[in-house]
Design an enzyme around this catalytic site. Structure first.
Site, PDB file in Angstrom:
ATOM      1  N   TYR A  95      60.219  63.447  93.982  1.00 27.29           N
ATOM      2  CA  TYR A  95      59.354  64.274  93.139  1.00 27.29           C
ATOM      3  C   TYR A  95      58.335  64.987  94.006  1.00 27.29           C
ATOM      4  O   TYR A  95      57.776  64.396  94.934  1.00 27.29           O
ATOM      5  CB  TYR A  95      58.626  63.406  92.112  1.00 27.29           C
ATOM      6  CG  TYR A  95      57.698  64.188  91.206  1.00 27.29           C
ATOM      7  CD1 TYR A  95      58.197  65.007  90.200  1.00 27.29           C
ATOM      8  CD2 TYR A  95      56.322  64.109  91.366  1.00 27.29           C
ATOM      9  CE1 TYR A  95      57.352  65.732  89.373  1.00 27.29           C
ATOM     10  CE2 TYR A  95      55.462  64.825  90.542  1.00 27.29           C
ATOM     11  CZ  TYR A  95      55.982  65.634  89.550  1.00 27.29           C
ATOM     12  OH  TYR A  95      55.140  66.354  88.734  1.00 27.29           O
ATOM     13  N   VAL A  96      58.110  66.246  93.678  1.00 24.21           N
ATOM     14  CA  VAL A  96      57.059  67.053  94.297  1.00 24.21           C
ATOM     15  C   VAL A  96      56.276  67.698  93.162  1.00 24.21           C
ATOM     16  O   VAL A  96      56.871  68.234  92.217  1.00 24.21           O
ATOM     17  CB  VAL A  96      57.653  68.136  95.235  1.00 24.21           C
ATOM     18  CG1 VAL A  96      56.551  69.032  95.795  1.00 24.21           C
ATOM     19  CG2 VAL A  96      58.450  67.493  96.365  1.00 24.21           C
ATOM     20  N   GLY A 106      60.483  68.935  99.181  1.00 24.65           N
ATOM     21  CA  GLY A 106      61.572  68.087  98.694  1.00 24.65           C
ATOM     22  C   GLY A 106      62.679  67.953  99.725  1.00 24.65           C
ATOM     23  O   GLY A 106      63.196  66.857  99.959  1.00 24.65           O
ATOM     24  N   SER A 107      63.027  69.055 100.357  1.00 28.62           N
ATOM     25  CA  SER A 107      64.051  69.028 101.411  1.00 28.62           C
ATOM     26  C   SER A 107      63.626  68.129 102.560  1.00 28.62           C
ATOM     27  O   SER A 107      64.440  67.375 103.104  1.00 28.62           O
ATOM     28  CB  SER A 107      64.316  70.435 101.940  1.00 28.62           C
ATOM     29  OG  SER A 107      64.866  71.254 100.945  1.00 28.62           O
ATOM     30  N   LYS A 134      68.911  71.884  86.803  1.00 28.82           N
ATOM     31  CA  LYS A 134      69.705  72.763  87.662  1.00 28.82           C
ATOM     32  C   LYS A 134      69.022  73.035  89.000  1.00 28.82           C
ATOM     33  O   LYS A 134      69.680  73.091  90.035  1.00 28.82           O
ATOM     34  CB  LYS A 134      69.993  74.074  86.936  1.00 28.82           C
ATOM     35  CG  LYS A 134      70.881  75.013  87.739  1.00 28.82           C
ATOM     36  CD  LYS A 134      71.421  76.132  86.901  1.00 28.82           C
ATOM     37  CE  LYS A 134      72.183  77.183  87.645  1.00 28.82           C
ATOM     38  NZ  LYS A 134      72.608  76.950  88.985  1.00 28.82           N
ATOM     39  N   TYR A 140      70.229  69.942  95.995  1.00 29.13           N
ATOM     40  CA  TYR A 140      71.087  68.907  96.580  1.00 29.13           C
ATOM     41  C   TYR A 140      72.384  69.508  97.108  1.00 29.13           C
ATOM     42  O   TYR A 140      72.829  69.169  98.209  1.00 29.13           O
ATOM     43  CB  TYR A 140      71.387  67.801  95.571  1.00 29.13           C
ATOM     44  CG  TYR A 140      70.154  67.187  94.950  1.00 29.13           C
ATOM     45  CD1 TYR A 140      68.935  67.126  95.635  1.00 29.13           C
ATOM     46  CD2 TYR A 140      70.183  66.669  93.670  1.00 29.13           C
ATOM     47  CE1 TYR A 140      67.804  66.576  95.056  1.00 29.13           C
ATOM     48  CE2 TYR A 140      69.057  66.104  93.085  1.00 29.13           C
ATOM     49  CZ  TYR A 140      67.871  66.067  93.779  1.00 29.13           C
ATOM     50  OH  TYR A 140      66.760  65.518  93.204  1.00 29.13           O
ATOM     51  N   GLU A 152      84.738  63.716  91.156  1.00 24.86           N
ATOM     52  CA  GLU A 152      85.529  62.504  90.971  1.00 24.86           C
ATOM     53  C   GLU A 152      85.465  61.931  89.557  1.00 24.86           C
ATOM     54  O   GLU A 152      86.144  60.956  89.263  1.00 24.86           O
ATOM     55  CB  GLU A 152      85.080  61.438  91.978  1.00 24.86           C
ATOM     56  CG  GLU A 152      85.286  61.876  93.425  1.00 24.86           C
ATOM     57  CD  GLU A 152      84.759  60.858  94.431  1.00 24.86           C
ATOM     58  OE1 GLU A 152      84.334  59.759  94.022  1.00 24.86           O
ATOM     59  OE2 GLU A 152      84.779  61.170  95.632  1.00 24.86           O
TER      60      GLU A 152
END
Length: 170
Positions: A95-96, A106-107, A134, A140, A152
């Protein structure tokens, strides 16, 4: 201009971590789900055998700026195990604060968790995200994560409260 430092959380950060946990839950529209206390965070993360580890993103003011250090984000993770792949790290929360998003914080947190994972011999870094988030999913994927629901067909389940007690026969 402020500088961001990603560092390991200290016991004294638990109040800020709890505040951010509550902000994240509010953002996720699940604020009624937060039952954890600052005392539990201290005991569970900073005892002899920690159940979790945490990184915090701290803003450090530039020389001459009046604001002091301020925690504006966190990443809470723990180690798990895959019978197929071995050691894993699970990023439970990232969380930021909204006013600091879009600046790469975040990265930086995710990259630091990945460093920890590699240093500890983990083969995977796993996390979950709500299907409506989103912006997080895009981040991510941009960082190289694979959406396991798409790829999967995995679905996450949990046993909690009465269902868990009933399952355990207690």
């Amino acid at each position: 201009m402020a500088f961001v430092m990603i560092r390991e959380a200290k016991e004294g950060d638990c109040g800020n971590i709890l505040r951010l946990i509550r902000e994240l839950a509010e953002y996720e529209k699940l604020s009624d789900q937060v039952k954890i206390s600052e005392e539990a965070l201290r005991a569970d993360g900073f005892g002899e055998t920690p159940f979790y580890h945490c990184l915090v993103a701290e803003i450090l003011s530039a020389p001459g700026e009046p604001q002091g250090p301020c925690v504006v984000g966190y990443g809470l993770y723990y180690f798990s195990y895959s019978t197929w792949k071995g050691r894993n790290i699970y990023l439970e929360d990232i969380y930021v604060k909204p006013e600091y998003r879009g600046q790469g914080i975040g990265s930086k947190i995710i990259k630091k968790v990945a460093e920890v994972a590699l240093d500890k011999g983990c083969s995977q870094l796993r996390l979950a995200v709500l299907d409506w988030n989103k912006r997080a999913m895009d981040l991510y994927k941009a960082l190289g994560a694979q959406d396991l629901t798409e790829a999967e067909g995995w679905h996450c389940f949990r046993f909690e409260g009465e269902a868990m007690r009933e399952l355990a026969g207690k």
